[in-house]
Structures are given as C-alpha cells and as structure tokens.
Design an enzyme around this catalytic site. Structure first.
Site: not given
Ligand code: GCV
Length: 717
Positions: A307, A381, A409
């Site tokens: 990411e 995730d 989340e």
């Molecule tokens: C900290 C997902 C979440 C992100 C998070 C990522 C991760 O994509 O939406 O906010 O980033 O996981 O665990 O690195």
C-alpha cells in the site's frame, strides 16, 4: 474513617469521580454486596503482604490495596508478618522467606518467567493465600488474577491456580500518527500527546499500562505501520522514553514502527538499500541511540512494500533482506523485528488473497532468529469472516505471529456492538493440518508445533482518548478478549465474556446469561447483515463502514466487484483449482474441503466459489433466497439485541445503559442500509424475487448508492 479512605483511594485511582463513564474499564472493583460472599471474603482476607520493593511489586501492592478496599468496603491492612489467618502473601521465593519456605518449587518451575500460582495453604498453622511467581511481572499478573476472582464473585478458599502465558510477546499495535490522528481509529485522538511530551505527562498513560497489565499485554507499538520516520529522531525518542518509563513498572515494553526509507528521510543517505554498508551502519547506530534512551526497547514493526510503503523491493531485495537488516541492528540489544506479511500489489495480476503466501513461503528459513512474521488472521484484510490465512502452517522455520484487528474497521467502527472473541477464536481453532489433524493455528503461533521459542500475538488497538477509551462500551470487551487470548489462545469466548461482564456490568446470573448471549451472537449477526455466506470486501470504499457492493472504480483490488463477482450467472469468487486456485495454498484435506461446493463450509461458500443463483444450500433454499434471508435475519437479530438490552435496565447504570441503547438504534439503521442496499444491488444480477418474510426496502437502490453517513466516528467530513 474507613469509608473516607475508600473515597480517597477511588479519587487517586482514577483521577476524579465521575458518573458511570466507562473510564475504569474492567477494573471497576465494584463493592461486593452479596452478604454471604462478603462474609466469605472477609473471613479469608484479613491483610496482605507484598514481598519485595520493585516498582512492579509496588504497583501490585497498590492494586491489591485499592481493589480489595473498594470491593470489600473495608481497609485491608498491609502487614509485614503472618500473625493471623487470612493474609495474602505475594512475591517471589527469592524475595520472600515465607514463600521460599512453602515448598512451591515444583509448581513454580512450571509457570516460567511470567506465570504465577495462586494457592491456599498454611504458614505456621495460619491460613494464607499465596500469589507466587518467578518474576515481579508474574506477581503482578497473579495479583490481577486474584482480584479478578473476587470481581467475578468466585470462591477463594480452595485455590489452585497455575497460569503461564502461551505466547511470549503480547502486544497492541497502535495505528497512531504523530499528529494524533488514528488510522481506523474510532475513539477520539491518539493517547500519545507528542506535543506535550516529554515535559507534560498525561496520567492516562499509567492507567493504560495498568489496564493492559491486568490482561497480560506486555508490549505496545506506539506508532502507525504507515510510518513516519520522525519518530526515530532524537527529539521523539526523548518523548518515547518518558512513555517507556511509565509503562515499565507494568511490565510493558515499547516498540516502534520503522519506516524503511528512514535512512534517506532523516539520515540524509541517498539510499535505503538493505545491503548498502552505509545503510547497515545507519540502522545499527540508530538502534544504539534508541537503546540509550530506552534500554528495554522491544523492537520494530515494519510494513514494507505494501500500500505504497517503501521497502526492500524498491532495491530489488527481498523481505528477508529488509527484515534481517533491522534484526541485526537490534539483536545486540535483545530487540526483535516483526515484519508484516500484509503485502499485495495491484500490478500483480494474481488473486490478492494469494500474494502474501506467494511472496513469503519461499523465504522460509531465511530470516534471522529475532524476526517474526506478522500475519493477519485472514488472507484479505480483517473481514467479518475470512478463512484462516494459509501462511499459518506453511512456514515451519519461521515464527509467525497473528495480527488481529481490535478496532472495528470493517465491523461497524465503534457504533456496532460486535464482540470479536468468536472471530479470533474461530481463526485460532482452525485446523491447518500442518502437523496432521488437530494442528490448530494456535498450535502454530504458540510455538508448540515447530518448537519456536519466540512467539507473539498482536492486536490493532481500538483505543483513543475518549473518556471510555474505546467509544462503544462493549468495544472494551474486544480489547479485553484480545489480551486474554494472547495469554491463552485456547480460551473460549464464552468464558472470556463471562469474566468481562462480571467485572464490567454485573454478576447477576440472569444478567450475565443475557449479555453473554448477545455478545456471543453479535459477530454472526454482523456477518449476516454485512457479508453473509462468504461475501467479503463489499463495504463502501474509504471509510469501510456501510455497504458498497457497487464500488467498481479506482484500483481494481480495492473495488467490491473484484471480490463478489456477481453477474447474471451467479455470485462469488472462484478460488478453486478452476479459478484463482487460492485453495492450493491450503494443506490437504482443507484444500479438498474448500475445493468442492458440497463440502465447503457454507459460511465461506462465496469466498471460494462462484455459484449459480439457483444453487441449492443444505437448507434446501437457493443461494439467492438464503442471501436475502441472512441479510434480513441480521437486521431482525439487531432488534432482538435491542430487546435483550432493554430487559437489562435494572442491572446497568443509567449512563451506560442509555449509551448502548442509543448505539443499538444506530446499529439497526445501519443493518437495514446494509440489507436493503445489498439485496437491491444483487437483485440487479439475480433478477429474482425477494423471498417471503424479508422486509421490503424503504428506498430505492439509487438512494442507498448515494447515501452518505454523517456520523461515523473518526471520519472527517
Ligand atoms: C494501516 C487496510 C486498512 C489500512 C491499513 C492497512 C494495513 O488496508 O484499510 O488503513 O493501514 O490495512 O493493515 O496496513
């Protein structure tokens, strides 16, 4: 006089008295009012002795004093010798002649560094309760356990407790940024007030440490995995050191996230290549500097090449090269590196669910001894339901630690009542077959299967600076459950719920039963109104709160259509050997079970299969009918929770009762939006009638597609 001192204790303990605002978490130490129990406790507890004088033992002593006085309504004196029945003696044999004389060696040899025993015995003919351990931390943990027994109204006259943690490192991951925003945080700002530190120290830091110690958490990663290199500068390290000093008596180590490109950003180097000698030297010096400030610094957590985060692959190096660079830097100081396996790349055409396995399995055996690979519980995730991650059981030479998400989340943020212990338990109990039948994920991560000494579990924190720490009063239970499962990954959700309810709300049997049922059912209820039957990642993009099955723009692997694959023929992601073949990453017979529609658990069906709309499930219903009924059932179950909560009014204080009541109203609103938005959207493909019994949507699909929330905690508008 005694009453006055209790009042003072409670004021000192939590700053000031407030209405029932949830600040005290599960450490409320409510007075025991049952007269019989009170007699039992007063008979068995007449004084306490803390043998030793370290700051950890002092903290244990404070806890006993405060806890007992509040619960029993009288001051329990601290004594220096056993002159009467009913003295609690807490300490290590090395510090305590009394404990050394009690012949507890065998028992203590079984509980290791951090474990403890609690027993009723006699010392010089006097009845005593002994809390003994091999370390101060063990004594502290034993003390909290003992207090928990009283908090949950247990008999304390026949105690024979032996408890030792099954993982070595049990830590919270804070996704907290230096500007105090919290990624995926729904409970206010970050606790860490970097501007005020190091000079001004929020008393909450100690309360945070105390709460964590009470459930066995022994580490805290203070910063977001989407890291800022500034945390590694001298200025910030001085601030971190202050926090570490406050945590130390509670046996909590501080860890930081390391931004891989830090040598460039704060070190003025031209590269962050892990094999470059200057980079190696830079990290070594940086580690030395960190340990000068924080001698017991735990180590680094790293998100790399995921990411948008920088990592070793920017220099054509592997994850092992990157992890080993940092591991070598902290090794001389006893530090560890937790390297995340949450990697996937939009430019890789393969199924996202397969990518971590593909990248990491070939690296098994290539990591230094002080490296753990941190693996999310499922391959995508933190979804409401995922199968266990196939990496568990696939890297025998490398210690793997699970990363669970405590912050909600994808599970309704701090608005929905969703008890996550059943989700964690489901993962931990999943049979990987890595060492034959019965090789649960728990057996892999606690090191028993592959004989790893370095073991750990982490949870992404749901804590912020709102008064009750977690936003939803029930979200505190997820923090609690994580700690308890990190200590013992074999615990069951029901026992955890019972403990938490007793300490947090009530010990009335009927009330406990009702609340427990709500809690245990709540995760499945959320799955039903969000992502039933194996659907996943169909939430609205960005905030991940409400439904967004129609999301089809932007990065492909961030859209919903990538995951549900609904079309006129059917619905679901084909991950069988005829599809993406993700099932091949599981061992037999798991692979075969998932491969066939008939044997694939129905709650994961659409995760692994694309099935026609008229596919018949075990219930005899088509997948379309079942989908609609599950969505509808989810909404109706939220109403059932509302009713149950309503029946609990007499057992719950007004403030928390009203707060939860109001939140359950919002949860119903959201469940309806999920149900109606998803059913109407999927109907555009199935072209089928909505089955009897399902409530009719109040609005059109267009309405749900354009619905904008104005009240998601922590989301800026
Ligand atoms: C900290 C997902 C979440 C992100 C998070 C990522 C991760 O994509 O939406 O906010 O980033 O996981 O665990 O690195």
């Amino acid at each position: 006089m005694q009453r006055l001192s209790i009042l003072l204790i409670s004021i000192f303990c939590f700053g000031f008295l407030q209405a029932e605002d949830g600040y005290k978490l599960w450490l409320r130490y409510d007075p025991v009012t049952d007269p019989q129990l009170l007699v039992h406790y007063n008979k068995n507890i007449r004084g306490f002795m803390i043998e030793g004088s370290s700051s950890t033992l002092l903290a244990a002593g404070e806890e006993v004093k405060t806890g007992l006085s509040l619960m029993l309504g009288i001051d329990i004196p601290q004594v220096s010798s056993v002159r009467k029945h009913g003295v609690i003696i807490a300490g290590k044999p090395g510090d305590s002649g009394v404990i050394a004389s009690l012949n507890l060696k065998d028992k203590l040899s079984k509980v290791g560094d951090e474990g403890y025993i609690i027993v009723n015995t006699r010392y010089r003919h006097r009845k005593v309760i002994v809390i003994a351990a091999n370390s101060d931390a063990g004594v502290l943990y034993g003390t909290f356990h003992f207090l928990r027994l009283i908090q949950t109204h247990q008999n304390i006259s026949e105690l024979s407790v032996e408890s030792a943690p099954k993982t070595k490192i049990r830590l919270l991951n804070h996704w907290d940024n230096l500007n105090r925003s919290v990624e995926r945080g729904y409970a206010g700002l970050s606790l860490w007030d970097w501007n005020a530190l190091p000079g001004t120290v929020d008393p909450r830091y100690a309360d945070y440490a105390r709460a964590n110690a009470s459930i066995g958490i022994n580490g805290s990663v203070l910063t977001n995995v989407n890291a800022n290199a500034l945390i590694l500068t001298r200025e910030y390290l001085e601030k971190v050191a202050v926090i570490a000093n406050i945590f130390r008596p509670y046996h909590i180590k501080v860890y930081l996230t390391a931004r891989f490109s830090a040598p460039i950003e704060i070190g003025k180097l031209k590269t962050a290549d892990p094999l470059d000698p200057d980079v190696i030297e830079w990290w070594k010096k940086k580690a030395d500097e960190i340990y000068e400030h924080i001698p017991d610094f735990g180590g680094f957590l790293i998100k790399a090449n995921s990411e948008g985060q920088p990592g070793p692959q920017n220099y054509n190096r592997s994850h092992a090269d990157g992890a080993n660079l940092l591991a070598d830097a902290v090794a001389p100081h006893g530090g560890i590196v937790m390297w995340r396996a949450f990697v996937y790349d939009n430019n890789v055409p393969d199924d996202r669910a397969k990518q971590a396995f593909n990248e990491f399995v070939p690296l098994d055996g290539k990591f230094r001894k002080n490296v753990l690979i941190q693996v999310k519980n499922g391959p995508i995730d933190f979804q409401p339901r995922e199968p266990f991650h196939p990496l568990f059981g696939a890297m025998p030479k490398t210690p793997l630690m699970p990363e669970f998400q405590i912050t909600q989340e994808y599970l309704g943020s701090s608005v929905h009542l969703v008890f996550l212990a059943p989700l964690y338990e489901e993962c931990l109990k999943s049979d990987t077959y890595a060492g034959g039948k019965g090789t649960s994920v728990a057996k892999i991560i606690d090191g028993t299967l592959d004989k790893h000494q370095l073991t750990a579990m982490s949870g992404v924190s749901n804590i912020g600076n709102v008064r009750n720490w977690t936003g939803h009063p029930f979200a505190q239970a997820n923090w609690y459950a994580f700690g308890r499962l990190a200590w013992d990954p074999y615990m069951n959700s029901s026992d955890i719920a019972d403990e938490w309810i007793g300490m947090t709300f009530s010990n009335d049997n009927g009330a406990v039963e009702r609340i427990r049922k709500m809690m245990l059912d709540s995760r499945e209820i959320a799955v039903n109104y969000m992502t039933p039957l194996g659907l996943h990642h169909i939430m609205y993009s960005g905030h991940h709160y409400g439904p967004g099955p129609w999301v089809d723009r932007g990065r492909k692997d961030w859209t919903s259509v990538y995951y549900h694959r609904a079309d006129s023929a059917g619905i679901g992601f084909d991950r069988t050997s005829k599809g993406s073949d993700a099932i091949s990453q599981y061992l037999q017979p798991v692979r075969e079970i998932y491969e066939k529609r008939e044997t694939c658990p129905e709650n994961l069906l659409l995760w692994f299969h694309h099935v026609p709309w008229d596919y018949k499930l075990k219930s005899g219903r088509t997948i379309w009918d079942e989908l609609c009924l599950r969505y509808d059932g989810g909404v109706k179950s939220v109403r059932w929770m509302q009713g149950e909560w309503g029946n609990l009014k007499e057992f719950i204080d007004k403030e928390r009762f009203e707060e939860v009541r109001a939140l359950l109203i919002k949860q119903e609103r959201d469940a309806k939006i999920w149900r109606d938005g998803c059913i109407l959207y999927f109907q555009t493909f199935s072209k089928r009638k909505i089955p009897e019994g399902v409530e009719k949507a109040e609005k059109t699909l267009d309405y749900y597609m354009n619905y904008r929330y104005t009240d998601i905690p922590g989301i800026s508008r």
